[in-house]
Design an enzyme around this catalytic site. Structure first.
Site: not given
Ligand code: BG6
Length: 482
Positions: A15, A18, A122, A179-180, A238, A396, A462
């Site tokens: 897929g 993957a 699933y 994971g970011k 997220h 910064d 926007r």
């Protein structure tokens, strides 16, 4: 004989997920030596693929840097194994198990199953894995991808099914935003520094805004997207995860359960989202758009019905009812086909009381998740020279300037390596998800029933202007913005 071995099976190996994310992440983990030494990777899917097919499929997706990397890539590709089988048949999974056994050469063989498959299979797949493919010695872990259900009820049903088959500590629910780099940084920024904590509350914070904008449509995923919509696609997971990390109390330790206990606790303080606290949107084509894509609207996309009511944009205001945050709006904005691609968190502080400079621009702490990871704090300083005015400037910390070219691993690579190490801090626990669904289920049911209609907005804009009105009403000040 080897002491210990790891066999990673990717289900759904033929897929898109993957190809675009899982195998490239495995390759990066391999080339930067983050995989245990004796790791084997096995693909499983319905299609009959030869080894050449696999190589042809994955090779263009695997980045290399120089000749050594190329050699390494060749040996990575060479080592990939694959078998085909059905998703709902005991016979196929027995065959999969035999195949894994034939690859096993160590006393302890750990098994990790990465389920890169659509939700429709699933249940079957997890049942078959649990019945036929658990490790005899060593751990068995399953990594699962969202969507985890469509609302509270379907989630509870799926979860009851999963928890009958596997223990909670065998299940790794991926939310790749966890994971970011910058999302992981939130905990360090908040709890490793003294300066922020005293003002991180309703006495000093005027509002918090989280944004995730994308400048493209559904990119061929119209069928999936139309069933789920922007809230289920990115807001319920997220963005809510980022909100939670920003709002939670300090955990007892950085241990996975201590962190997730605090996350669940703050989620429990959020009231279900109300219609009046949201603006939904759906994009239409922009006749003046430069690309062909931008001239098309959402309902022109493949597999999207003409009368679709699915939002591709949402702005929502959340209220956290606890001592720290009561009265502070947490605003989430997200959408497809907007004017730019970016994800960030902005914490806006209240203006100084009794201002003597005639400039009440707020301080703002910005955490830019992407593009170009950065943290900056907007402060007022005296304008240089004879002027006695104050001007806004940034303290910064751009990652590129401070950490140079240091490699930042992809979210997927980082999470796969964490799952191998058994660190579930950045995976979503079942009670967290239950809370997340509780917050969104009433409004999702109203949208599904057609009770709320999304406003239209042009591709590349926007978003609907009503969203700006909502944001302003909830105390966000654009003066602190660029
Ligand atoms: C996925 C969503 O979870 O996240 C996509 O299904 C979205 O619709 C993607 O585009 C965004 O991820 P990233 O890492 O590119 O910001």
């Amino acid at each position: 004989k080897l002491q210990e071995q790891l066999i990673i099976t990717v289900l759904g190996a033929s897929g898109d997920l993957a190809k675009k994310l899982v195998y490239p992440a495995l390759w990066d983990a391999y080339r930067f030596d983050s995989l245990p030494e004796d790791t084997r990777i096995l693909g499983y899917a319905r299609s009959k693929l030869s080894h050449e097919d696999l190589v042809e499929r994955f090779k263009p997706q695997l980045k290399v840097n120089g000749d050594d990397d190329e050699k390494k890539r060749d040996s990575f590709l060479e080592s990939l194994d694959y078998i085909h089988g059905q998703y709902d048949e005991a016979k196929s999974f027995k065959k999969l198990n035999e195949h894994i056994e034939s690859m096993s050469q160590a006393k302890t063989v750990n098994r990790m199953f990465y389920i890169a498959l659509p939700p429709s299979v699933y249940k079957d797949v997890t049942e078959q894995l649990s019945n036929h493919c658990q490790a005899k010695s060593g751990f068995t872990r399953v990594v699962v991808e969202k969507p985890f259900g469509k609302d509270l009820e379907s989630y509870q049903d799926l979860n009851a099914h999963m928890s009958n088959l596997f223990a909670e500590d065998q299940i790794y629910r991926i939310d790749h935003y966890l994971g970011k780099e910058m999302v992981q940084n939130l905990l360090a920024l908040r709890f490793a520094n003294r300066v922020f904590e005293p003002s991180w509350n309703r006495h000093h914070v005027a509002c918090v805004m989280l944004t995730m904008k994308e400048d493209f449509g559904t990119q061929g995923r119209g069928g999936y997207f139309d069933e789920f919509g922007i809230i289920r696609d990115v807001m319920q997971n997220h963005l809510l995860q980022m909100l939670t990390l920003c709002a939670m109390e300090k955990p007892v330790s950085t241990g996975p359960d201590d962190i997730r206990d605090e996350k669940t606790k703050v989620l429990r303080c959020i009231k279900p989202l109300k219609i009046e606290d949201t603006v939904l949107g759906q994009f239409v084509g922009n006749p003046e758009g430069e690309s062909e894509e931008s001239r098309k609207g959402y309902t022109d996309e493949e597999d999207v019905p003409n009368d679709s009511n699915t939002p591709t944009f949402a702005t929502a205001v959340f209220h956290i009812e606890n001592d720290r945050w009561e009265g502070v709006p947490f605003i989430i904005r997200c959408g497809k086909a907007l004017n730019e691609k970016k994800a960030e968190l902005r914490v806006q502080f209240r203006s100084v009381p009794a201002d003597i400079f005639g400039n009440s621009t707020r301080n703002e702490l910005v955490l830019r998740v992407q593009p170009d990871e950065a943290i900056y704090l907007k402060v007022l300083v005296k304008e240089p020279g004879a002027s006695s005015e104050v001007a806004q400037t940034d303290l910064d910390l751009s990652y590129k300037c401070r950490f140079g070219e240091q490699r930042i691993p992809s979210a997927y690579e980082r999470l796969i390596v964490s799952a191998i190490k058994g660190n579930s801090a950045n995976f979503v626990r079942s009670d967290e998800l239950e809370q997340a669904w509780r917050i969104f289920t009433p409004i999702l049911h109203d949208i599904d029933a057609g009770k709320v209609k999304p406003k239209t907005y042009k591709f590349g804009s926007r978003g609907p202007s009503e969203a700006d009105d909502l944001v302003k009403k909830h105390n966000f000040s654009y003066a602190a913005y660029e």
